[in-house]
Design an enzyme around this catalytic site. Structure first.
Site, PDB file in Angstrom:
ATOM      1  CE1 TYR A 237      90.979  24.057 -49.265  1.00 56.19           C
ATOM      2  CE2 TYR A 237      90.748  22.155 -50.728  1.00 56.19           C
ATOM      3  CZ  TYR A 237      91.516  23.166 -50.191  1.00 56.19           C
ATOM      4  OH  TYR A 237      92.829  23.298 -50.587  1.00 56.19           O
TER       5      TYR A 237
ATOM      6  CD  GLN B 136      78.045  25.635 -52.656  1.00 54.02           C
ATOM      7  OE1 GLN B 136      78.107  26.599 -53.422  1.00 54.02           O
ATOM      8  NE2 GLN B 136      79.064  24.820 -52.467  1.00 54.02           N
TER       9      GLN B 136
ATOM     10  CG  ASP C  38      83.211  23.451 -52.894  1.00 55.39           C
ATOM     11  OD1 ASP C  38      83.607  24.348 -53.656  1.00 55.39           O
ATOM     12  OD2 ASP C  38      82.098  23.469 -52.343  1.00 55.39           O
TER      13      ASP C  38
ATOM     14  CB  CYS D  27      68.193  46.184 -59.386  1.00 56.44           C
ATOM     15  SG  CYS D  27      68.712  47.038 -57.898  1.00 56.44           S
TER      16      CYS D  27
ATOM     17  CB  CYS E  84      83.113  29.714 -56.906  1.00 58.38           C
ATOM     18  SG  CYS E  84      84.333  30.169 -55.665  1.00 58.38           S
TER      19      CYS E  84
ATOM     20  CB  CYS F 247      74.039  42.900 -60.510  1.00 60.59           C
ATOM     21  SG  CYS F 247      73.089  41.911 -59.339  1.00 60.59           S
TER      22      CYS F 247
ATOM     23  CD  GLU G  29      85.614  24.036 -43.403  1.00 59.05           C
ATOM     24  OE1 GLU G  29      85.343  23.818 -44.589  1.00 59.05           O
ATOM     25  OE2 GLU G  29      85.952  25.156 -42.975  1.00 59.05           O
TER      26      GLU G  29
ATOM     27  CB  CYS H 250      74.675  48.052 -56.362  1.00 59.62           C
ATOM     28  SG  CYS H 250      75.013  46.488 -55.567  1.00 59.62           S
TER      29      CYS H 250
HETATM   30  C1  LIG Z   1      83.617  26.980 -51.107  1.00 60.38           C
HETATM   31  S1  LIG Z   1      83.449  26.461 -49.439  1.00 60.38           S
HETATM   32  C2  LIG Z   1      82.842  24.806 -49.684  1.00 60.38           C
HETATM   33  C3  LIG Z   1      82.122  24.184 -48.506  1.00 60.38           C
HETATM   34  C4  LIG Z   1      81.335  22.915 -48.781  1.00 60.38           C
HETATM   35  N1  LIG Z   1      81.988  22.002 -49.716  1.00 60.38           N
HETATM   36  C5  LIG Z   1      79.937  23.235 -49.277  1.00 60.38           C
HETATM   37  O1  LIG Z   1      79.651  23.023 -50.455  1.00 60.38           O
HETATM   38  O2  LIG Z   1      79.112  23.717 -48.482  1.00 60.38           O
HETATM   39  C6  LIG Z   1      85.139  26.265 -48.969  1.00 60.38           C
HETATM   40  C7  LIG Z   1      85.331  25.782 -47.561  1.00 60.38           C
HETATM   41  O3  LIG Z   1      86.741  25.603 -47.344  1.00 60.38           O
HETATM   42  C8  LIG Z   1      87.096  26.054 -46.056  1.00 60.38           C
HETATM   43  N2  LIG Z   1      88.524  26.364 -46.154  1.00 60.38           N
HETATM   44  C9  LIG Z   1      89.103  27.461 -46.695  1.00 60.38           C
HETATM   45  N3  LIG Z   1      90.442  27.352 -46.686  1.00 60.38           N
HETATM   46  C10 LIG Z   1      90.731  26.151 -46.128  1.00 60.38           C
HETATM   47  C11 LIG Z   1      91.938  25.452 -45.864  1.00 60.38           C
HETATM   48  N4  LIG Z   1      93.134  25.997 -46.192  1.00 60.38           N
HETATM   49  N5  LIG Z   1      91.876  24.243 -45.289  1.00 60.38           N
HETATM   50  C12 LIG Z   1      90.687  23.709 -44.952  1.00 60.38           C
HETATM   51  N6  LIG Z   1      89.494  24.309 -45.201  1.00 60.38           N
HETATM   52  C13 LIG Z   1      89.506  25.512 -45.787  1.00 60.38           C
HETATM   53  C14 LIG Z   1      86.159  27.205 -45.769  1.00 60.38           C
HETATM   54  O4  LIG Z   1      85.998  27.392 -44.378  1.00 60.38           O
HETATM   55  C15 LIG Z   1      84.866  26.723 -46.462  1.00 60.38           C
HETATM   56  O5  LIG Z   1      84.064  25.998 -45.560  1.00 60.38           O
END
Ligand SMILES: C[S@@+](CC[C@H](N)C(=O)[O-])C[C@H]1O[C@@H](n2cnc3c(N)ncnc32)[C@H](O)[C@@H]1O
Length: 357
Positions: free
Chosen positions: A223, A194, A284, A81, A311, A90, A244, A87
């Site tokens: 989550y 994702q 997650d 790039c 992550c 990356c 969630e 930027c």
């Molecule tokens: C990394 S994403 C994972 C979503 C899903 N597992 C996926 O793979 O598509 C984290 C998720 O947690 C939600 N989230 C963040 N903080 C939260 C909380 N304190 N309680 C409930 N959900 C939460 C966010 O809105 C988001 O949808």
């Protein structure tokens, strides 16, 4: 050994320093030393000798950007790039993808050992596309004259996109329907999805292989976003409950996985009052992790096994230590290169719940 202060070393913003770079640090930078002063250098690599311009001076360390490479790493490449380096997106584009993964593995290994005492010697697994055109969605900023761009490193300044656009953007449709393994997911613009185009399939496979869900088992998907893992667990015959806190995501999840039950709630609040457990738990959380209280509640509720998708290796390590302190056992940990050319890495850990140890 006491660290020298930047003032003692006489270092100022804008100075040019000649540095020997040693190891990767967290945050996509590399460690060098000026006498006893620690310098976090961007755009370089271990083993390199570079000239770097100081961009920030703190009491015990300074930051610098490589401006000339005097002795290059054998794994350095010309970044594909035109705005790499300017930027902030990356961190590692100047390095070959295989070597990027070795660096990420070293950082994960160091963080797990230091924060949680976990001895992990695994690899960061490549996922295709493993270099460019992998992002399923992007958030662009605008320059003062209205052109699309991306933020510079540690700054609000917007770097305009080059003529061929951002090379990690795979130009997927911005919102709407996404397909994973032949199954379609509704995703609201405000809900999480994702970032890597292959992440939904790669992560779902790792979670299902790690948990081996059995028909009739109860599964908690914490989550849960729009229900990515809930769908896989429901397909395996589990009775799934998702939690969630984003209402739009919960509404999508209910449409995406009609056989599961979804709660719009904060995970910590939901778990603290919960008595009934589940054979399987998937969590997650966002980059900040789940936290010690949530980890303790999960250890209390998970009867057979749990999958932790993360992550961020540092917050994962903190939560893994809390899970282990509450009787869970780490059985498997895989790392995937789902953020090529950046410092980020995705982890999937499988723990055995205390109830079946
Ligand atoms: C990394 S994403 C994972 C979503 C899903 N597992 C996926 O793979 O598509 C984290 C998720 O947690 C939600 N989230 C963040 N903080 C939260 C909380 N304190 N309680 C409930 N959900 C939460 C966010 O809105 C988001 O949808």
């Amino acid at each position: 050994m006491a660290r020298a202060s930047a003032r003692q070393a006489g270092v100022r913003v804008g100075d040019l320093l000649e540095l020997d770079v040693t190891a990767p640090a967290a945050n996509g930078v590399f460690v060098a030393r000026l006498g006893e002063l620690v310098v976090f250098a961007r755009g370089t690599a271990p083993g390199e000798r570079v000239v770097a311009e100081v961009t920030q001076v703190r009491r015990n360390f300074c930051r610098a950007d490589a401006v000339e490479v005097l002795q290059p790493s054998p794994w350095r490449r010309t970044p594909p790039c035109a705005v790499a380096g300017a930027c902030g997106g990356c961190d590692f584009q100047h390095l070959q993808p295989d070597y990027q993964r070795r660096l990420k593995a070293a950082v994960v290994c160091e963080q797990l050992e230091r924060i949680a005492g976990i001895d992990w010697r695994g690899e960061v697994e490549a996922v295709q596309p493993d270099d460019l055109r992998w992002r399923s969605w992007m958030r662009y900023a605008a320059t003062p004259d209205g052109r699309p761009g991306l933020r510079a490193s540690r700054s609000n300044k917007v770097v305009p996109l080059p003529d061929d656009g951002c090379l990690i953007d795979a130009c997927c449709p911005p919102v709407g329907q996404r397909t994973v393994g032949g199954r379609s997911f509704k995703v609201d613009a405000d809900a999480f999805w994702q970032p890597h185009v292959a992440a939904p399939e790669v992560l779902t496979r790792a979670v299902v292989e790690g948990l081996s869900p059995r028909p009739g088992e109860r599964a908690l998907d914490l989550y849960c976003g729009v229900g990515l893992f809930s769908a896989a667990l429901a397909r395996a015959g589990c009775l799934v409950e998702g939690v969630e806190n984003n209402l739009r995501a919960v509404e999508c999840a209910a449409e995406n996985v009609p056989t599961a039950v979804f709660q719009c709630a904060d995970v910590a609040d939901h778990l603290s009052g919960r008595r009934d457990g589940a054979e399987l738990v998937v969590l997650d959380p966002p980059r900040a992790g789940a936290g010690r209280a949530v980890a303790a509640d999960i250890a209390r509720l998970a009867r057979r096994a749990l999958a932790y998708v993360s992550c961020d290796a540092a917050t994962f390590a903190r939560d893994a230590a809390a899970l282990q302190a509450n009787g869970c056992r780490l059985d498997d940990l895989r790392a995937f290169d789902l953020f090529p050319n950046t410092r980020h890495v995705e982890l999937v850990a499988i723990f055995t719940g205390p109830g079946c140890a």
